[in-house]
Design an enzyme around this catalytic site. Structure first.
Site, PDB file in Angstrom:
ATOM      1  N   SER A 143      34.928  -4.785   4.619  1.00  0.00           N
ATOM      2  CA  SER A 143      35.051  -6.205   4.298  1.00  0.00           C
ATOM      3  C   SER A 143      36.146  -6.436   3.277  1.00  0.00           C
ATOM      4  O   SER A 143      36.639  -5.494   2.645  1.00  0.00           O
ATOM      5  CB  SER A 143      33.724  -6.738   3.773  1.00  0.00           C
ATOM      6  OG  SER A 143      33.614  -6.424   2.398  1.00  0.00           O
ATOM      7  N   LYS A 144      36.484  -7.691   3.113  1.00  0.00           N
ATOM      8  CA  LYS A 144      37.543  -8.054   2.170  1.00  0.00           C
ATOM      9  C   LYS A 144      37.211  -7.605   0.752  1.00  0.00           C
ATOM     10  O   LYS A 144      38.082  -7.389  -0.059  1.00  0.00           O
ATOM     11  CB  LYS A 144      37.762  -9.567   2.186  1.00  0.00           C
ATOM     12  CG  LYS A 144      38.429 -10.047   3.468  1.00  0.00           C
ATOM     13  CD  LYS A 144      38.962 -11.463   3.359  1.00  0.00           C
ATOM     14  CE  LYS A 144      39.719 -11.816   4.629  1.00  0.00           C
ATOM     15  NZ  LYS A 144      40.420 -13.098   4.574  1.00  0.00           N
ATOM     16  N   ARG A 145      35.940  -7.492   0.432  1.00  0.00           N
ATOM     17  CA  ARG A 145      35.511  -7.126  -0.933  1.00  0.00           C
ATOM     18  C   ARG A 145      35.511  -5.612  -1.169  1.00  0.00           C
ATOM     19  O   ARG A 145      35.451  -5.166  -2.305  1.00  0.00           O
ATOM     20  CB  ARG A 145      34.096  -7.650  -1.201  1.00  0.00           C
ATOM     21  CG  ARG A 145      34.006  -9.134  -1.161  1.00  0.00           C
ATOM     22  CD  ARG A 145      34.068  -9.724  -2.579  1.00  0.00           C
ATOM     23  NE  ARG A 145      34.462 -11.108  -2.523  1.00  0.00           N
ATOM     24  CZ  ARG A 145      35.431 -11.657  -3.243  1.00  0.00           C
ATOM     25  NH1 ARG A 145      36.110 -10.921  -4.095  1.00  0.00           N
ATOM     26  NH2 ARG A 145      35.737 -12.937  -3.144  1.00  0.00           N
TER      27      ARG A 145
END
Ligand code: GLU
Length: 506
Positions: free
Chosen positions: A263-265
């Protein structure tokens, strides 16, 4: 009938920085287009303006450019199928939604968000899930359930509405995907998706189908997260009476642990970038480019996350990827992202680069540190240390002592090597070096070793002490190569300074 020309599109929504999974989708589309001599299109899907984030479009363009992915048709490139930004195609969608309304494939719905929330809650209290579909649509606020005069007047009065797709009942929807194979779904399990809103904006589904058709897209290559939309898309093509393109849904990119989607995180949490280049707006996020990756290494690594060539070959230039790429060799299961492998690729490409090219890049970093050296001299250092570095910035860690004399000396080495007789021994080495001509690696090596033998000193002991004074520690390439580069004056200066410092115990 369409001709056989391959036309593919990368169709991001401009909702923030492009995650490396998105870059991989763009790359596979590009490789597929180039392999078949086709066209690669960049279409900006910005119909959901509430989710649009300023700066995304230029970020996407720059990311693709950095990767060497060339756009044939797009917002900046133009082309005869434009406009390529969906927000500029509103009139087109309104024409096509009218077509669906007239044929009965779609209908107006006036249920307010509150109505829908209430129904959802009611269903949930009975342990059921609410779906706006054939089983409930006749009892709701829509043009299928109302008299024509009734819904017409609602529209005339400006009552907000949406247009929903009238999903047929109990039909088998058979679709095929180049990666997943055949997919069959019963239409009764699907809901009546919203296609259009009274603010004049289509939803993703309608705009996507209309544009893929009008832009004559031959293959839709996109992330697996869109697979659940495939039956609806198939039904939309049928409702319009259009041939559908071929579909290929790419497997997910997984976290390094293999558990769950990357994910982006994850970049922040796991300490590696998940974006191609720095996202400079608001909450900034690091990128591969700024972390020192070469675009060739990044692209090579990404290409192999989901596709394999069927051989042991791992190193591919863009041209080789274009030559070898095929959708048949894209796997079904998710690919685990491996940050160490990314570094491995960078190391590989770093070793392939010429010393001159690396020196050009390294000189920029040296200048920032206030160090001025000719590119030629920097290239000599690069040649000596590059095998120990995976990134240009790591060249500094491997070669700082070439440019800055050591200020401290490795305590472990000092403890082990520095004895009472070390100072006079090093000083007599300095005077020997004053007379060595020419002061090259080969000649100094010969003379120093001769001298050590004559004096009956231990070779290892003298050379380790010598290195300690020149480098500050027991690291670095061949000692005589280092002093050949430093030159006589600097070498002698370092010996004298070191002796002074270690003698007094500072
Ligand atoms: N706009 C969609 C996205 O952001 C495109 C999906 C597709 O390629 O159909 O991923």
């Amino acid at each position: 009938m369409r001709d056989n020309k391959v036309r593919v599109r990368f169709a991001p929504s401009p909702t923030g920085p492009l995650h490396i999974g998105g870059v991989r989708t763009a790359l596979y589309n590009y490789l597929f287009a180039r392999h078949h001599g086709g066209t690669f299109i960049l279409r900006i899907e910005d119909t959901d303006q509430t989710r649009s984030v300023e700066g995304t479009e230029s970020y996407i363009n720059e990311s693709l450019r950095w990767c060497g992915i060339e756009i044939d048709e797009g917002v900046n490139e133009g082309g005869s199928y434009g406009p390529y930004r969906q927000s500029e195609r509103k009139d087109i969608y309104s024409e096509y939604v009218t077509q669906l309304l007239e044929s009965g494939a779609a209908y107006y719905a006036f249920d307010t968000p509150d109505d829908l929330d209430r129904m959802r809650a009611e269903h949930e209290s009975r342990g059921e899930t609410f779906m706006y579909n054939h089983s409930v649509r006749d009892g709701l606020m829509n043009s299928l359930a109302m008299q024509e005069s009734e819904w017409q007047s609602l529209i005339e009065n400006g009552t907000p509405y949406v247009v929903r797709f009238r999903m047929p009942v109990e039909e088998e929807i058979a679709m095929s995907d180049l990666i997943r194979g055949d997919i069959k779904v019963n239409s009764s399990t699907l809901d009546d998706k919203i296609l259009y809103k009274s603010d004049g904006m289509p939803t993703y589904h309608l705009a996507n189908i209309v544009d893929d058709h009008l832009m004559e897209i031959s293959h839709v290559i996109r992330g697996e997260e869109w697979l659940p939309s495939l039956p609806l898309h198939g039904m939309l093509y049928r409702a319009f009476g259009w041939d559908e393109p071929q579909f290929a849904h790419l497997p997910l990119l997984l976290k390094p642990t293999g558990k769950g989607k990357l994910s982006k995180r994850d970049g922040d949490k796991m300490g590696f970038p998940v974006f191609p280049i720095l996202w400079p707006h608001g909450e900034t996020a690091r990128g591969y480019r700024e972390d020192g990756y070469f675009p060739e290494a990044f692209v090579n690594m990404l290409a192999l996350l989901g596709w394999n060539p069927g051989t042991e070959q791992e190193i591919f230039s863009m041209d080789e990827l274009i030559e070898a790429f095929s959708l048949d060799r894209v796997g079904k299961s998710g690919s685990r992202f491996d940050p160490d492998k990314a570094k491995w690729f960078n190391n590989h490409y770093m070793q392939l680069k010429s010393d001159d090219e690396l020196a050009g890049l390294f000189s920029l970093l040296l200048k920032e540190k206030g160090i001025e050296e000719t590119d030629e001299r920097v290239a000599e250092v690069v040649a000596m240390v590059k095998e120990r570095a995976s990134f240009v910035h790591e060249l500094w860690d491997q070669s700082d002592y070439f440019f800055v004399a050591p200020g401290t000396y490795d305590e472990q080495v000092v403890k082990k090597r520095w004895k009472d007789d070390s100072a006079p021994m090093m000083m007599s080495l300095a005077s020997l070096l004053k007379g060595v001509n020419p002061f090259t690696s080969a000649v100094t090596e010969e003379k120093v070793k001769e001298w050590i033998n004559e004096k009956g000193y231990g070779m290892g002991n003298v050379l380790n002490l010598f290195r300690l004074l020149v480098v500050g520690a027991s690291r670095g390439p061949h000692l005589f190569d280092i002093i050949g580069w430093l030159g006589r004056d600097e070498t002698i200066r370092r010996i004298e300074k070191g002796v002074e410092q270690l003698k007094t115990g500072n």
